[in-house]
Design a protein around this motif. Structure first.
Motif, PDB file in Angstrom:
ATOM      1  N   ILE A 147       0.864  -1.180   0.000  1.00  0.00           N
ATOM      2  CA  ILE A 147       0.000   0.000   0.000  1.00  0.00           C
ATOM      3  C   ILE A 147       0.899   1.229   0.000  1.00  0.00           C
ATOM      4  N   SER A 148       0.843   1.995  -1.070  1.00  0.00           N
ATOM      5  CA  SER A 148       1.681   3.186  -1.209  1.00  0.00           C
ATOM      6  C   SER A 148       0.783   4.410  -1.288  1.00  0.00           C
ATOM      7  N   ILE A 149       1.051   5.381  -0.428  1.00  0.00           N
ATOM      8  CA  ILE A 149       0.259   6.604  -0.384  1.00  0.00           C
ATOM      9  C   ILE A 149       1.135   7.769  -0.834  1.00  0.00           C
ATOM     10  N   PHE A 150       0.739   8.409  -1.935  1.00  0.00           N
ATOM     11  CA  PHE A 150       1.421   9.591  -2.440  1.00  0.00           C
ATOM     12  C   PHE A 150       0.629  10.821  -1.990  1.00  0.00           C
ATOM     13  N   TYR A 151       1.235  11.686  -1.196  1.00  0.00           N
ATOM     14  CA  TYR A 151       0.510  12.844  -0.696  1.00  0.00           C
ATOM     15  C   TYR A 151       1.288  14.125  -0.987  1.00  0.00           C
ATOM     16  N   GLY A 152       0.556  15.212  -1.073  1.00  0.00           N
ATOM     17  CA  GLY A 152       1.166  16.504  -1.347  1.00  0.00           C
ATOM     18  C   GLY A 152       0.118  17.471  -1.862  1.00  0.00           C
ATOM     19  N   ALA A 153       0.537  18.701  -2.112  1.00  0.00           N
ATOM     20  CA  ALA A 153      -0.391  19.736  -2.560  1.00  0.00           C
ATOM     21  C   ALA A 153      -0.924  19.423  -3.952  1.00  0.00           C
ATOM     22  N   ASN A 154      -2.034  20.066  -4.294  1.00  0.00           N
ATOM     23  CA  ASN A 154      -2.583  19.917  -5.641  1.00  0.00           C
ATOM     24  C   ASN A 154      -1.566  20.400  -6.672  1.00  0.00           C
ATOM     25  N   GLY A 155      -1.442  19.644  -7.759  1.00  0.00           N
ATOM     26  CA  GLY A 155      -0.500  20.008  -8.811  1.00  0.00           C
ATOM     27  C   GLY A 155       0.930  19.580  -8.553  1.00  0.00           C
ATOM     28  N   SER A 156       1.176  18.831  -7.479  1.00  0.00           N
ATOM     29  CA  SER A 156       2.548  18.441  -7.129  1.00  0.00           C
ATOM     30  C   SER A 156       3.052  17.259  -7.964  1.00  0.00           C
ATOM     31  N   GLY A 157       2.151  16.486  -8.570  1.00  0.00           N
ATOM     32  CA  GLY A 157       2.568  15.335  -9.376  1.00  0.00           C
ATOM     33  C   GLY A 157       2.065  14.004  -8.858  1.00  0.00           C
TER      34      GLY A 157
END
Length: 365
Positions: free
Chosen positions: A25-35
């Motif tokens: 389970i991999s969670i990619f998080y960050g601001a909108n538009g970050s990729g």
């Protein structure tokens, strides 16, 4: 686990990312538009050689580059201790290179076979509100992965449909030639219809179980329409429509007109259900395909879930994550704030966090 390592070069705003030791389970998080979505999109490219965001190729490639490349080490289906390299390169000219285990292949179907992928994103709502082609693609994904003869029959059908339409567009039709193609067209159409019906008979109870795990909503029904009248054979339907087909220049009946209506209490679900209820229904549809794939073929698919917290409250997020967890598949999730998913997974050691900022991916402890 299907993917052990993922390397991305010049896909949208991700200039280069090398993601190693990927977890179930991999969670990619960050601001909108970050990729974040670009990372999910890149995995989809490995499964189909195309994006799930657009049919256009050029927006997929970084503005300063002539080509993009996605590479991964992917487990061999049936033996997850063995990993083979899979790579896809797309250029602005439209040319592409696909390699599986170091050998070039021509068909994207081989990618789909090696890396089955399901996407849950904003476009998944089109299963309810979109046209029949969206639902046919959904249905045929499942049939392709469990019915070994489906792909060859589908290719043959497409060839027959193209030839038959070409003859119908001619001012003076060669009758005997049209009959030859029509006979082959009918035979392949009936094969496709049988494959689809057999798959749906197995799929519907699995879907109903998944939906019951997500919501108490009652009265959701899947209704298959094969593309010609139930009261007559396809051969009879074509014979009755031949004049109309000649006037319009294309085939009016067949599997290319099939649909799976998704109803709630006898009406189109998209017209009745709330946005949140619709998301639960489409999630159940997607997850059920993974369960049925596992049951019928002992194979697994990867899930790409874009902005999982959107339109789901905490309880429904947990219910969806529990379904995916029990499926024992690999899940890639994007979100703005990873804390929105706290407590959603039964085994926290299966989860790995990746922070994404301006196209740069950083593994978190």
């Amino acid at each position: 686990m299907l993917i052990r390592r993922l390397e991305i070069t010049d896909v949208r705003n991700v200039k280069h990312a090398n993601i190693v030791d990927i977890s179930p389970i991999s969670i990619f998080y960050g601001a909108n538009g970050s990729g974040k979505t670009t990372l999910l999109e890149s995995i989809h490219v490995l499964s189909s050689a195309k994006s799930f965001r657009s049919h256009k190729l050029k927006p997929l490639i970084n503005n300063g580059a002539e080509r993009c490349v996605v590479f991964a080490e992917v487990a061999v289906q049936g033996d997850e201790s063995i990993f083979h390299p899979i790579g896809v390169q797309r250029s602005r000219s439209g040319e592409g290179v696909i390699k599986i285990n170091g050998e070039a292949v021509r068909s994207a179907a081989q990618l789909a076979e090696a890396l089955p992928v399901q996407v849950i994103n904003a476009d998944t709502f089109l299963l309810l509100s979109g046209g029949p082609v969206i639902r046919r693609q959904f249905l045929d994904w499942g049939v392709f992965h469990v019915e070994h003869g489906f792909h060859e029959a589908w290719k043959g059908f497409q060839r027959c449909l193209k030839q038959r339409n070409s003859l119908l567009r001619h001012d003076r039709i060669d009758g005997p030639t049209l009959q030859v193609w029509t006979r082959e067209y009918v035979k392949l159409s009936e094969q496709l219809d049988q494959y689809r019906q057999r798959y749906l008979q197995q799929f519907i109870p699995v879907f109903e179980r998944c939906l019951a795990r997500l919501t108490s909503l009652k009265g959701v029904e899947l209704r298959y329409q094969r593309g010609w009248s139930k009261e007559q054979t396809l051969e009879a339907a074509l014979a009755a429509q031949v004049e109309s087909e000649q006037q319009q220049g294309y085939t009016l009946s067949g599997p290319h007109r099939a649909d799976v209506k998704i109803l709630y209490q006898g009406q189109l679900a998209a017209d009745i259900l709330s946005r949140g209820q619709q998301k639960l229904v489409v999630c159940a549809l997607r997850v059920a395909q993974g369960y049925l794939l596992s049951e019928l073929s002992q194979r697994k698919c990867a899930y790409l879930v874009d902005d999982l917290p959107s339109e789901l409250d905490v309880d429904h997020r947990k219910a969806l994550c529990k379904l995916l967890d029990e499926l024992d598949c690999q899940v890639f999730i994007s979100c703005v704030d990873h804390s929105d998913l706290n407590g959603c997974w039964q085994q926290s050691e299966k989860v790995k966090l990746f922070h994404v900022e301006q196209g740069v991916v950083t593994a978190q402890t």
